[in-house]
Write a protein that holds these residues in place. Sequence first.
Motif, mmCIF file in Angstrom:
data_model
loop_
_atom_site.group_PDB
_atom_site.id
_atom_site.type_symbol
_atom_site.label_atom_id
_atom_site.label_comp_id
_atom_site.label_asym_id
_atom_site.label_seq_id
_atom_site.Cartn_x
_atom_site.Cartn_y
_atom_site.Cartn_z
ATOM 1 N N UNK A 1 -24.481 12.879 -124.692
ATOM 2 C CA UNK A 1 -25.449 11.802 -124.507
ATOM 3 C C UNK A 1 -26.838 12.442 -124.459
ATOM 4 N N UNK A 2 -27.568 12.281 -125.547
ATOM 5 C CA UNK A 2 -28.869 12.927 -125.650
ATOM 6 C C UNK A 2 -28.967 13.682 -126.959
ATOM 7 N N UNK A 3 -30.109 14.334 -127.213
ATOM 8 C CA UNK A 3 -30.349 15.065 -128.447
ATOM 9 C C UNK A 3 -30.006 16.532 -128.243
ATOM 10 N N UNK A 4 -29.306 17.101 -129.222
ATOM 11 C CA UNK A 4 -28.960 18.513 -129.137
ATOM 12 C C UNK A 4 -30.162 19.399 -129.414
ATOM 13 N N UNK A 5 -31.120 18.917 -130.187
ATOM 14 C CA UNK A 5 -32.408 19.582 -130.345
ATOM 15 C C UNK A 5 -33.404 18.747 -129.565
ATOM 16 N N UNK A 6 -33.937 19.304 -128.525
ATOM 17 C CA UNK A 6 -34.604 18.468 -127.547
ATOM 18 C C UNK A 6 -35.816 19.159 -126.948
ATOM 19 N N UNK A 7 -36.507 18.374 -126.139
ATOM 20 C CA UNK A 7 -37.634 18.901 -125.376
ATOM 21 C C UNK A 7 -37.115 19.610 -124.119
ATOM 22 N N UNK A 8 -37.904 20.513 -123.549
ATOM 23 C CA UNK A 8 -37.419 21.297 -122.402
ATOM 24 C C UNK A 8 -37.010 20.463 -121.201
ATOM 25 N N UNK A 9 -37.692 19.356 -120.972
ATOM 26 C CA UNK A 9 -37.385 18.558 -119.777
ATOM 27 C C UNK A 9 -36.357 17.468 -120.026
ATOM 28 N N UNK A 10 -35.963 17.265 -121.269
ATOM 29 C CA UNK A 10 -34.969 16.234 -121.567
ATOM 30 C C UNK A 10 -33.605 16.668 -121.049
ATOM 31 N N UNK A 11 -32.864 15.704 -120.505
ATOM 32 C CA UNK A 11 -31.535 15.972 -119.957
ATOM 33 C C UNK A 11 -30.487 15.572 -120.992
ATOM 34 N N UNK A 12 -29.561 16.449 -121.205
ATOM 35 C CA UNK A 12 -28.408 16.166 -122.065
ATOM 36 C C UNK A 12 -27.180 16.062 -121.169
ATOM 37 N N UNK A 13 -26.444 14.955 -121.293
ATOM 38 C CA UNK A 13 -25.241 14.746 -120.513
ATOM 39 C C UNK A 13 -24.043 15.079 -121.385
ATOM 40 N N UNK A 14 -23.278 16.042 -120.933
ATOM 41 C CA UNK A 14 -22.028 16.411 -121.587
ATOM 42 C C UNK A 14 -20.882 15.894 -120.739
ATOM 43 N N UNK A 15 -19.918 15.252 -121.363
ATOM 44 C CA UNK A 15 -18.803 14.700 -120.590
ATOM 45 C C UNK A 15 -17.515 14.818 -121.381
ATOM 46 N N UNK A 16 -16.430 14.810 -120.643
ATOM 47 C CA UNK A 16 -15.100 14.825 -121.239
ATOM 48 C C UNK A 16 -14.253 13.792 -120.520
ATOM 49 N N UNK A 17 -13.039 13.611 -120.968
ATOM 50 C CA UNK A 17 -12.163 12.607 -120.376
ATOM 51 C C UNK A 17 -11.905 12.942 -118.905
#
Length: 824
Positions: free
Chosen positions: A436-452
């Motif tokens: 959830x989010x961009x893999x190429x991103x700004x330094x302060x952007x949060x990327x949420x990684x999740x699994x089942x």
Amino acid sequence: MAFTQPSLTLNKVYFAGQQVAKVSLHSSGDAYIIKGEARREIAFTDVAGNETDITPLFTNFTDKVFNDIHCADSGYVFVATNGDYLLRYNNNRVKHLNQGSGLQNGLITSLAGYRVLYMGTGHGLYNSREGRLSRFDPTYTLNNPLVGMRNTERVDIFSADRGLNFHYKHPASSILSCAPRSRFTHYTVYGNLYYRGYSLSNGVLDTSHVYSVHHVVPYYWNQYEILKMYHYRGTSAGLKKTVYTGCEAAIYLPRRKVYKLLEIRTYPFEIFRKPEMEQRYLLSATDSGLYINRIHKDTMTPDTLQLVPGTADLKIYDIDADRCYSKIWLATNKGLYTFDINHQARQLTLNMAYDGLQYVCMNPSFRLNAPAKEGFTFQWQKDGLDIAAADKPHYDATAPGTYRVRMVSTCYAQTVYSNTVTLQHDQLQQAPVTVKGNLVKCPTDVVILSTTEKADYQYQWYKDDKPLPGSVATHAAFGTTDGGRYKVKVTNCYGTSVFSESVEIQSREVPKPVVTAPAQTICYGESLELQVQEYAGKIQWLLNGSPVPSVPGQPTRHVVRPSSPNITYSIYQARFTNELGCSSTSDYLYIYFAPRPEITIRRSLPEPVCAGSVQRLLVNASYNSSVRWSTGSTKAFIDVEQPGRYYVTVTDRTTGCSATDSADVLFQVEPVLFALPDTIICEASLRALEIAAGPAGATYSLNGVVQEDHMIRISQAGTYTIAVENNTGCTASRTLTVQNFCDELVIPNIITPNGDNLNDFFVIRNLVPNCELKVINRTGALVYQDSNYQNNWSGDKLPDGAYYYHLSSPSLKKSWKGWLEISR
């Protein structure tokens, strides 16, 4: 299970023909009552229908009026009296509780409680926990802290839905308001304050006598639903209803006395407390029967109130109901009436949280929860067969199979089966990762990684093949702002582990701008240039958070100019933005704008100044300022004796801001004074000293007396001041001494300075002032000289002999010459 309106059917009448004032149902099923017109008798009926009078057990207290009776969950029966007597009955024993307990003497009017007994008294609200009495005055429920609450008489309190309602009456008008709810431990308390029939908590005027109160509160009540709370009052003028805010009011059953209100529900337990299932009814005990009406969603109207058959000729003083709301007891003027409540229900399937095939961890077990917790008996089944000793609201499964629960209502003859769920051992597969989010991103952007996510799984996230520390990296979802290569390790309850595929996150850093300035304080009228380092992306200058332009063609520079003297400072920043829209903003840079000193030069004398005067120039410099005049002086003032333009510069030592001002100093021409004549006159000669005044246009005075013409005459010896004032107001003056001289000088020709005080000095009679004396010897040498001789020469130890003298008077314009002999 959904319900229609219940019907009430007369079951039996106990103590027929006797007046029953109060009733309270015991957990055993027995109903305890206060009976008799004098309310001095206690009795009960048991589940078998037997009537038992236990008044003889209360022989020591039969002089008291029994005001209320309450059966507690503990099994005790409490009786409130019109004195300081709180009585407790159990197993044919009566105990006076409040002796030495601190309960003040006075009326105990009512009892209520759920696990804790509450007593409404003439001195406030008390409670009893484990046999101990204590004051229970919720003064903190008041909008304003009122000491008088401790003396409030509680004339009606009753338990409802594990809460406590109470009605206040107080003889003093100092009680003004009471919050309708507050929290005491885990019990929610609802209440209203009344004073002589006036409802003070919601502003509704009620001049009738209030017997009972009841609040209808929505399930899952919270502060945002306060407007949905209805307030009902049983009064001497009927049943009255008010919305909590007091904005609406209605009256039902007019001209009837409504003694008691009781709410019943078609099902009393948590499972059906849903808006679409809620069936709630209000029973109103009146002096002419029992009325019932549904109160869900304000459906009460005068037309929907229904009289319960068989109660029209009854005066009903009190009501109580069993836990299942399957039966009610009415305390009436003709005995204790019991009615059965007949609920009509239709079948409804109650589902568990899980359904169908579920792969779960049964190491050691997997818990299944029934869709209800109370009001039922439970029997769990596996593969269609009952499981031994599985009669709880939950079951911990340890083996694969198909499960369901059979629930039998404890209040109604109805059986409900839940849905089925098939459990199999967990089969762990490679865990997918959702981004959830961009893999190429700004330094302060949060990327949420999740699994089942599964309850029995364990998770460990990795970055660049190294496990991440901390508990945040041990959940099914993980958030990060850092770039890197991420994956998750999933372990089930059997110890089997798998890794997910790796996910690469790229973070495009933007350097932080650093804004520099040659100074942080500038003076009004000046400018200041800000600079930031070079950057390939977009550079945006910010003034107080809003964009401002840079120097044209030079994005790294910005010029600061104070825009208004009312602004004391501004905040400047620079922002870098890259092609992804990522940005970095510099720290705040405060630029302060300092005013220049305000200069005022004051003069000690009005302009123009007369010649010969001293003009003082004074500048208004504060203690924190430095001063420099064009003369070089650093004082706050200078004294000026010459005409010209004089400059002063004042500098604020804190800000360094300075201001310069100037003052022109003018001097008038000095008045022309006349030449003074000879200052010696002979008063006997009648000839005056005459002084000719100066040119016309000037005023002359002699010793302050203005002279009429331009001739000043002095005929007597003395000291005189002659002043002149010209037409510009400038003045000048001279002082002269006029001496009287009429006789010729008498000059001796011999002195004998031998110390006998006779002719020791060369004394000249009639000597005028300012006479010059010269003495010369025979060879022509000057042996003595005095320009203002005072008759004080004695020969100065000159040898005896003849000497030549010369005496002259400039004022008389005369001189005298002769010989003088010194003889000792």
